[in-house]
Design an enzyme around this catalytic site. Structure first.
Site, PDB file in Angstrom:
ATOM      1  N   CYS A 118       0.839  -1.208   0.000  1.00 36.35           N
ATOM      2  CA  CYS A 118       0.000   0.000   0.000  1.00 36.35           C
ATOM      3  C   CYS A 118       0.868   1.249   0.000  1.00 36.35           C
ATOM      4  O   CYS A 118       0.644   2.176  -0.778  1.00 36.35           O
ATOM      5  CB  CYS A 118      -0.928  -0.012   1.215  1.00 36.35           C
ATOM      6  N   CYS A 119       1.883   1.271   0.868  1.00 37.26           N
ATOM      7  CA  CYS A 119       2.788   2.429   0.912  1.00 37.26           C
ATOM      8  C   CYS A 119       3.539   2.586  -0.404  1.00 37.26           C
ATOM      9  O   CYS A 119       3.822   3.710  -0.837  1.00 37.26           O
ATOM     10  CB  CYS A 119       3.786   2.278   2.064  1.00 37.26           C
ATOM     11  N   CYS A 206      -0.767   7.928   7.676  1.00 39.01           N
ATOM     12  CA  CYS A 206      -2.131   7.739   7.183  1.00 39.01           C
ATOM     13  C   CYS A 206      -3.063   7.374   8.341  1.00 39.01           C
ATOM     14  O   CYS A 206      -2.646   6.756   9.327  1.00 39.01           O
ATOM     15  CB  CYS A 206      -2.158   6.644   6.124  1.00 39.01           C
ATOM     16  N   CYS A 209      -3.326   3.683   9.694  1.00 39.39           N
ATOM     17  CA  CYS A 209      -2.078   3.088  10.179  1.00 39.39           C
ATOM     18  C   CYS A 209      -1.410   3.913  11.276  1.00 39.39           C
ATOM     19  O   CYS A 209      -0.235   3.698  11.590  1.00 39.39           O
ATOM     20  CB  CYS A 209      -1.105   2.898   9.020  1.00 39.39           C
ATOM     21  N   CYS A 234       8.179   3.027   5.597  1.00 39.63           N
ATOM     22  CA  CYS A 234       7.182   2.852   4.546  1.00 39.63           C
ATOM     23  C   CYS A 234       7.817   2.690   3.175  1.00 39.63           C
ATOM     24  O   CYS A 234       7.153   2.322   2.222  1.00 39.63           O
ATOM     25  CB  CYS A 234       6.219   4.035   4.526  1.00 39.63           C
TER      26      CYS A 234
END
Length: 243
Positions: A118-119, A206, A209, A234
């Site tokens: 995702c990162c 985010c 997280c 990340c």
């Protein structure tokens, strides 16, 4: 005479500036030849912007909008833009990549298989695209932030984002500062800060997280709390991770 860092003497420059102040390191960075910009995450990186504004030399600022930041962070970015009367260059992820990822794996896959994918889509790829247009960037990394950052130098060659035939220089003016130093500066200079800090958030990323930390917990324990502390990068500063 200002020394312009090249691939041949970055290490020597890092040693020379190892004990210098954040302002001196920022002055060095802002005198680098080529394009350079401050990376602003919407947390305490505002200290870098404040110091740069007092140097009196033009500077650029960019920020990554992952699409999943807290509402307070978006509001804070706008507050900083107006407070310093600056342009903040907002970098977005590729919409097609985000759409495909979410459609295939859902909105919270990182709780099951880690945050890296995702990162990678929301942060690393947009950063790589931005850094391809720059010759150097300035970050708010500090040695006391996490185990992965304990050896962060004040100046380094960014091998992770350098391109073929192009050396990217990374400056970390706050590397030797502690969290207490940062907040002493924020209070003394009465500069804006993210209101989430007042609710126990220290390291802010985010929304899904990031969570507040308890008294005496380390600040990075609020980031990707379900993962091992030595893995908490990340990808923006993946070079910090020991192989």
């Amino acid at each position: 005479m200002t020394v312009i860092p090249t691939i041949d003497h970055v290490d020597a420059l890092a040693a020379e500036y190892a004990d210098k102040s954040p302002r001196e390191i920022l002055e060095l960075a802002l005198h680098q030849e080529g394009e350079i910009a401050i990376s602003f995450s919407g947390a305490e990186d505002v200290v870098l912007i404040d110091i740069a504004s007092r140097i009196g030399k033009p500077f650029r600022v960019f920020s990554l909008d992952t699409g999943r930041l807290h509402a307070e962070t978006y509001q804070f970015i706008e507050t900083v833009r107006k407070h310093y009367n600056i342009t903040i260059e907002i970098c977005f992820p590729e919409s097609a990549a985000v759409q495909q990822f979410v459609n295939e794996k859902g909105l919270f896959s990182f709780f099951e298989d880690g945050h890296q994918e995702c990162c990678g889509i929301r942060k690393v790829q947009p950063l790589r695209k931005k850094l391809a247009t720059l010759d150097g960037w300035i970050t708010g990394q500090r040695k006391d932030q996490s185990p992965t950052r304990s050896d962060v130098p004040v100046v380094q060659a960014d091998v992770g984002f350098s391109g073929e035939g192009k050396q990217l220089i990374k400056y970390n003016p706050l590397a030797n500062w502690s969290s207490a130093d940062v907040w002493s500066y924020i209070r003394m200079m009465e500069i804006p800060y993210n209101p989430l800090h007042e609710r126990g958030f220290i390291s802010i990323g985010c929304e899904p997280c990031t969570r507040p930390v308890l008294p005496n917990q380390h600040e990075r324990e609020g980031r990707w709390w379900w993962e091992e502390a030595t893995h908490k990068e990340c990808g923006l500063h993946a070079g910090n991770l020991k192989k």
